[in-house]
Design an enzyme around this catalytic site. Structure first.
Site, PDB file in Angstrom:
ATOM      1  N   GLU A  37      50.093   1.030 -49.929  1.00 58.19           N
ATOM      2  CA  GLU A  37      48.780   1.652 -50.131  1.00 58.19           C
ATOM      3  C   GLU A  37      48.827   3.167 -49.999  1.00 58.19           C
ATOM      4  O   GLU A  37      47.796   3.838 -49.872  1.00 58.19           O
ATOM      5  CB  GLU A  37      47.772   1.038 -49.152  1.00 58.19           C
ATOM      6  CG  GLU A  37      47.599  -0.470 -49.322  1.00 58.19           C
ATOM      7  CD  GLU A  37      46.552  -0.870 -50.359  1.00 58.19           C
ATOM      8  OE1 GLU A  37      45.513  -0.206 -50.458  1.00 58.19           O
ATOM      9  OE2 GLU A  37      46.782  -1.859 -51.087  1.00 58.19           O
ATOM     10  N   HIS A  68      42.700   0.181 -44.012  1.00 61.47           N
ATOM     11  CA  HIS A  68      43.781   1.173 -44.027  1.00 61.47           C
ATOM     12  C   HIS A  68      43.814   1.823 -42.648  1.00 61.47           C
ATOM     13  O   HIS A  68      42.776   1.973 -41.995  1.00 61.47           O
ATOM     14  CB  HIS A  68      43.535   2.276 -45.072  1.00 61.47           C
ATOM     15  CG  HIS A  68      43.624   1.814 -46.489  1.00 61.47           C
ATOM     16  ND1 HIS A  68      42.678   2.120 -47.437  1.00 61.47           N
ATOM     17  CD2 HIS A  68      44.564   1.078 -47.128  1.00 61.47           C
ATOM     18  CE1 HIS A  68      43.025   1.597 -48.606  1.00 61.47           C
ATOM     19  NE2 HIS A  68      44.160   0.945 -48.441  1.00 61.47           N
ATOM     20  N   CYS A 125      39.650   9.419 -47.457  1.00 61.98           N
ATOM     21  CA  CYS A 125      40.082   8.544 -48.559  1.00 61.98           C
ATOM     22  C   CYS A 125      40.150   9.301 -49.875  1.00 61.98           C
ATOM     23  O   CYS A 125      40.927   8.961 -50.763  1.00 61.98           O
ATOM     24  CB  CYS A 125      39.097   7.401 -48.759  1.00 61.98           C
ATOM     25  SG  CYS A 125      38.873   6.351 -47.338  1.00 61.98           S
TER      26      CYS A 125
HETATM   27  O1  SUG Z   1      40.628   0.179 -51.613  1.00 61.28           O
HETATM   28  N1  SUG Z   1      37.199   0.591 -52.153  1.00 61.28           N
HETATM   29  C1  SUG Z   1      38.463   1.167 -51.778  1.00 61.28           C
HETATM   30  C2  SUG Z   1      38.275   2.200 -50.693  1.00 61.28           C
HETATM   31  C3  SUG Z   1      39.544   2.955 -50.422  1.00 61.28           C
HETATM   32  C4  SUG Z   1      39.444   3.811 -49.218  1.00 61.28           C
HETATM   33  N2  SUG Z   1      40.629   4.517 -49.027  1.00 61.28           N
HETATM   34  C5  SUG Z   1      41.177   4.814 -47.826  1.00 61.28           C
HETATM   35  N3  SUG Z   1      40.782   4.229 -46.724  1.00 61.28           N
HETATM   36  N4  SUG Z   1      42.133   5.654 -47.809  1.00 61.28           N
HETATM   37  C6  SUG Z   1      39.430   0.076 -51.324  1.00 61.28           C
HETATM   38  O2  SUG Z   1      38.990  -0.868 -50.656  1.00 61.28           O
HETATM   39  C7  SUG Z   1      35.706  -0.740 -53.540  1.00 61.28           C
HETATM   40  C8  SUG Z   1      35.425  -0.947 -55.006  1.00 61.28           C
HETATM   41  C9  SUG Z   1      34.358  -1.954 -55.279  1.00 61.28           C
HETATM   42  O3  SUG Z   1      34.075  -2.781 -54.419  1.00 61.28           O
HETATM   43  O4  SUG Z   1      33.808  -1.933 -56.396  1.00 61.28           O
HETATM   44  C10 SUG Z   1      37.069  -0.153 -53.253  1.00 61.28           C
HETATM   45  O5  SUG Z   1      38.000  -0.370 -54.008  1.00 61.28           O
END
Ligand code: SUG
Length: 445
Positions: free
Chosen positions: A173, A248, A368
């Site tokens: 990730e 994460h 993020c």
């Molecule tokens: O991978 N949300 C992302 C958020 C990523 C956050 N990044 C870090 N923590 N670095 C994920 O879960 C949601 C999309 C949706 O539900 O339509 C989403 O992909």
């Protein structure tokens, strides 16, 4: 002179709420909400301006083309591009939502980055994340690799690896599960990789959520980057943290320079993990640890306190700003912790709150949205494209968003072939603004 350059993901025109990320509480809670892609993109740009005003270098990564027609074709939807989208909307709206996600905005998941000071060959190493754990994110890896190879094209200074092999539980990730401690951006540091489990372990019953990052993927990235093994540390994420919604590590920890800010329950080994970090660092480091009694894990996940950007302001003698999401203001314990930190006489002397509500509803906070890349002055000059912002380019991007983005998008709109056309027209214009050439597949046909 070495700079921290933050590469933020520009929010794409199809930003929406489809509840695609099991394990990410905000994403699940937002399923079905009507989105505002224009506001989302402007909120992101406004955060970038705040960072620039603190004296930091700010860059952008382009959104991915969505809906991803190539992926939909591989899923068996034939015909013209418009026919593909319409057929997917009829047959399986959830598949279409996956192929339409604007999730590339969260560039902390774009790649893992090691600065030249840490790498055996003296080059900056980047490994794009395979994001194997989620369908909508796994389809990012190809274009991310292409975009990074366009920007970090100078082979004498940069190496952009292939993503590590996916399949099984080999999820990677990116930087969201990676922290760097160092006496300065230009000095060799200690890189801390945080994984959820081994790709090959079984007997994981009773978990609420599956962890996304494999230990073997983290170790592969460290090898690829040529890190000194005595300066790479691998820590296991606490199962309790993953189950509480810390999908994460950057939901419960953030590091900068000689300072680590974390929740005490971030790592499976508890206090021993913090001791291991201190031992691994051949320089003095400081910890700001929130106890469970001060900030309960569930509140830390709700407020996104630790998903803040922790940055040293250039020319401020090591003083740091903490860039927090507005949500923290609504969570008393998180706010008190942050305020105490800023008043403690330590390196953090400023709290900066940013409104990122559209991204936050999908579980994406300030940290993020950015990929940190420490670059020397020479490396900075060697970047391809025009991706480092100044005020003029920032304003052009805002104007582009206002003109090209919708302010309302629901699940039903994803099947509208006009949305694909509009998005492509927007991205086509963007590649000229950012001087990226024809990097999108639709531009190459
Ligand atoms: O991978 N949300 C992302 C958020 C990523 C956050 N990044 C870090 N923590 N670095 C994920 O879960 C949601 C999309 C949706 O539900 O339509 C989403 O992909």
């Amino acid at each position: 002179m070495t700079f921290e350059v933050n590469f933020d993901g520009l929010v794409g025109p199809t930003h929406q709420f489809s509840g695609l990320s099991e394990g990410n509480l905000a994403s699940l809670a937002s399923r079905g909400r009507v989105s505002d892609p224009r506001a989302a993109a402007l909120q992101g740009l406004s955060k970038m301006r705040r960072l620039m005003r603190l004296g930091l270098k700010q860059a952008v990564l382009p959104p991915h083309e969505r809906p991803d027609v190539e992926t939909l074709r591989r899923l068996g939807f034939p015909g013209s591009d418009a026919a593909v989208v319409e057929a997917a909307a009829r047959a399986d709206p959830l598949l279409l939502a996956n192929a339409s996600s604007a999730s590339s905005m969260w560039t902390a998941n774009a790649a893992t980055v090691s600065p030249s000071a840490d790498c055996a060959d003296g080059r900056v190493h980047l490994t794009p994340a395979n994001l194997a754990a989620k369908l909508h994110r796994s389809i990012e890896a190809g274009f991310t690799t292409r975009a990074l190879r366009t920007i970090f094209a100078d082979a004498g200074r940069f190496v952009v690896h292939d993503p590590v092999p996916a399949g099984g539980a080999m999820g990677d990730e990116g930087a969201a599960n990676h922290m760097r401690l160092a006496p300065g951006h230009d000095a060799p540091g200690v890189e801390v990789f945080v994984y959820g489990r081994s790709a090959f372990e079984s007997g994981e019953g009773g978990r609420r959520f599956a962890p996304r990052q494999a230990k073997e993927a983290s170790q592969a990235v460290a090898r690829l980057h040529g890190l000194d093994p005595s300066r790479a540390l691998f820590l296991r994420q606490a199962r309790a943290a993953v189950d509480a919604g810390a999908f994460h590590n950057d939901v419960v920890a953030v590091a900068n320079g000689r300072l680590l800010l974390a929740h005490e329950l971030a790592f499976e080994d508890g206090a021993a993990a913090f001791e291991a970090i201190a031992r691994a660092c051949p320089f003095e480091i400081g910890f700001a640890i929130a106890r469970e009694t001060q900030v309960p894990l569930a509140e830390a996940v709700a407020s996104y306190l630790f998903n803040s950007q922790l940055v040293a302001r250039p020319g401020a003698g090591g003083a740091m700003s903490l860039i927090l999401p507005e949500n923290v203001k609504g969570c008393a314990a998180s706010l008190a912790f942050a305020e105490d930190l800023a008043a403690s006489g330590g390196p953090i002397d400023e709290l900066v709150f940013v409104d990122l509500r559209e991204s936050m509803w999908n579980g994406g906070g300030p940290a993020c949205l950015r990929l940190r890349v420490p670059l020397t002055a020479g490396e900075l000059r060697a970047l391809g494209g025009r991706v480092v912002l100044d005020e003029a380019l920032l304003q052009r991007l805002e104007e582009w968003v206002r003109r090209r983005y919708r302010d309302r998008l629901s699940a039903a709109d994803l099947g509208d072939p006009l949305l694909l056309e509009e998005s492509r027209a927007a991205l086509d214009e963007l590649t000229a603004l950012l001087d990226l050439g024809s990097i999108y597949s639709f531009q190459q046909r």
